[in-house]
Write a protein that holds these residues in place. Structure first.
Motif, PDB file in Angstrom:
ATOM      1  N   HIS A 106       0.842  -1.193   0.000  1.00 39.05           N
ATOM      2  CA  HIS A 106       0.000   0.000   0.000  1.00 39.05           C
ATOM      3  C   HIS A 106       0.875   1.239   0.000  1.00 39.05           C
ATOM      4  O   HIS A 106       1.808   1.337   0.802  1.00 39.05           O
ATOM      5  CB  HIS A 106      -0.908   0.028   1.232  1.00 39.05           C
ATOM      6  N   VAL A 107       0.576   2.158  -0.885  1.00 33.58           N
ATOM      7  CA  VAL A 107       1.248   3.461  -0.916  1.00 33.58           C
ATOM      8  C   VAL A 107       0.177   4.518  -0.723  1.00 33.58           C
ATOM      9  O   VAL A 107      -0.709   4.666  -1.563  1.00 33.58           O
ATOM     10  CB  VAL A 107       2.008   3.683  -2.240  1.00 33.58           C
ATOM     11  N   SER A 114       4.601  -3.283  -6.381  1.00 31.64           N
ATOM     12  CA  SER A 114       5.865  -2.632  -6.061  1.00 31.64           C
ATOM     13  C   SER A 114       6.964  -2.968  -7.055  1.00 31.64           C
ATOM     14  O   SER A 114       7.946  -2.236  -7.156  1.00 31.64           O
ATOM     15  CB  SER A 114       6.311  -3.003  -4.650  1.00 31.64           C
ATOM     16  N   CYS A 115       6.816  -4.054  -7.814  1.00 37.54           N
ATOM     17  CA  CYS A 115       7.839  -4.393  -8.804  1.00 37.54           C
ATOM     18  C   CYS A 115       7.805  -3.442  -9.992  1.00 37.54           C
ATOM     19  O   CYS A 115       8.787  -3.341 -10.734  1.00 37.54           O
ATOM     20  CB  CYS A 115       7.672  -5.837  -9.278  1.00 37.54           C
ATOM     21  N   LEU A 116       6.692  -2.751 -10.195  1.00 37.86           N
ATOM     22  CA  LEU A 116       6.568  -1.797 -11.304  1.00 37.86           C
ATOM     23  C   LEU A 116       6.637  -0.347 -10.836  1.00 37.86           C
ATOM     24  O   LEU A 116       6.486   0.568 -11.645  1.00 37.86           O
ATOM     25  CB  LEU A 116       5.237  -2.013 -12.038  1.00 37.86           C
ATOM     26  N   THR A 117       6.873  -0.136  -9.554  1.00 36.83           N
ATOM     27  CA  THR A 117       6.886   1.204  -8.990  1.00 36.83           C
ATOM     28  C   THR A 117       8.310   1.622  -8.678  1.00 36.83           C
ATOM     29  O   THR A 117       8.997   0.970  -7.880  1.00 36.83           O
ATOM     30  CB  THR A 117       6.053   1.249  -7.686  1.00 36.83           C
ATOM     31  N   GLY A 124       8.123  11.042   0.130  1.00 39.95           N
ATOM     32  CA  GLY A 124       7.148  11.615   1.052  1.00 39.95           C
ATOM     33  C   GLY A 124       5.915  10.769   1.287  1.00 39.95           C
ATOM     34  O   GLY A 124       4.999  11.204   1.994  1.00 39.95           O
ATOM     35  N   SER A 125       5.874   9.567   0.733  1.00 37.37           N
ATOM     36  CA  SER A 125       4.683   8.719   0.836  1.00 37.37           C
ATOM     37  C   SER A 125       4.729   7.840   2.084  1.00 37.37           C
ATOM     38  O   SER A 125       5.769   7.675   2.719  1.00 37.37           O
ATOM     39  CB  SER A 125       4.542   7.836  -0.407  1.00 37.37           C
ATOM     40  N   ASN A 126       3.573   7.281   2.385  1.00 37.80           N
ATOM     41  CA  ASN A 126       3.426   6.345   3.504  1.00 37.80           C
ATOM     42  C   ASN A 126       3.232   4.952   2.916  1.00 37.80           C
ATOM     43  O   ASN A 126       2.208   4.674   2.295  1.00 37.80           O
ATOM     44  CB  ASN A 126       2.234   6.733   4.369  1.00 37.80           C
ATOM     45  N   VAL A 127       4.219   4.093   3.092  1.00 39.85           N
ATOM     46  CA  VAL A 127       4.195   2.744   2.516  1.00 39.85           C
ATOM     47  C   VAL A 127       3.894   1.733   3.618  1.00 39.85           C
ATOM     48  O   VAL A 127       4.495   1.777   4.695  1.00 39.85           O
ATOM     49  CB  VAL A 127       5.534   2.404   1.845  1.00 39.85           C
TER      50      VAL A 127
END
Length: 263
Positions: A106-107, A114-117, A124-127
């Motif tokens: 989750h982002v 996540s393999c394509l991100t 600055g995101s919350n993972v």
């Protein structure tokens, strides 16, 4: 006679010998003329350290509630960052093409592959990863705390067999409820179709999600749900598009007798 019958003829020819001699002598001459300081730099690996310092970029993000300040190469994916640099190996690398869903995290409250991100896009995101779902215990230690309701439901309904895809399945299942796409078994199959289970535990996964959905009001205070309302439909469309095996959520490969009992 075919010229390919004796492939070593070229190597044994005078021209080939001259070329080999020139290559070797040139390499020796270049090594001899290289300044000793440059040789020491190469031997010590300092050139690699300098390259890393130039190529890496700073990244700030929050992972499972913990602020992280990192230096990474721009080409690093979020999956590799989590597994290789932060040692959060619960997120699995399956196809590495965004087709199996094993790497789902989750982002900012939305599920992503996540393999394509690229990790740099999460500045600055919350993972949140599978490790971040469990609730802290009385001493603030997640190892002594309780599992997330979705994790408990997967155990209760046997929503896994080998377990490799399970972290991604659970992360997508939590998001599926959050997106308000778990109102019926058919809707769950549709919006979970981006996650492949090669063991075929789909029926039990659907039961686990429906079980948590029924108890949703009880879990609204759970941190992973708090602050996130139903997400826009386009994200679910993105998550479920283009998967060759997605049909197995709808028509699993079973005999006619078993298919009639599939929920």
């Amino acid at each position: 006679m075919d010229q390919h019958e004796h492939p070593n003829d070229e190597l044994e020819s005078p021209d080939a010998s001259r070329r080999a001699f020139l290559k070797q002598s040139s390499s020796l001459a270049a090594w001899a003329l290289t300044p000793p300081a440059a040789v020491k730099v190469v031997e010590s690996g300092l050139h690699e350290k300098m390259a890393l310092a130039v190529e890496q970029m700073p990244l700030r993000l929050t992972v499972n509630g913990k602020a992280q300040q990192l230096s990474i190469e721009p080409r690093v994916t979020l999956l590799d960052l989590l597994r290789e640099q932060l040692h959060l190996t619960g997120t699995k690398k399956g196809c590495d093409h965004g087709q199996c869903g094993a790497c789902t995290v989750h982002v900012d409250g939305q599920r992503v592959n996540s393999c394509l991100t690229l990790a740099m896009t999460t500045e600055g995101s919350n993972v949140t990863t599978i490790e971040g779902l469990a609730q802290d215990g009385p001493t603030g230690n997640r190892a002594t705390g309780r599992l997330h309701p979705m994790q408990e439901a997967f155990i209760k309904h046997d929503g896994f067999q080998c377990g490799y895809c399970t972290p991604g399945q659970i992360m997508s299942a939590v998001a599926c409820i959050r997106e308000d796409h778990a109102n019926s078994p058919e809707e769950i199959r549709e919006y979970m179709s981006g996650n492949i289970c090669r063991c075929g535990a789909y029926a039990n996964i659907v039961e686990a999600i429906m079980d948590v959905k029924k108890e949703e009001p009880k879990y609204e205070s759970v941190s992973v749900y708090a602050g996130y309302g139903p997400q826009s439909r386009h994200f679910g469309d993105h998550q479920r598009s283009g998967h060759l095996l997605s049909g197995r959520w709808h028509e699993p490969y079973r005999s006619d007798e078993a298919r009639s009992h599939y929920p």
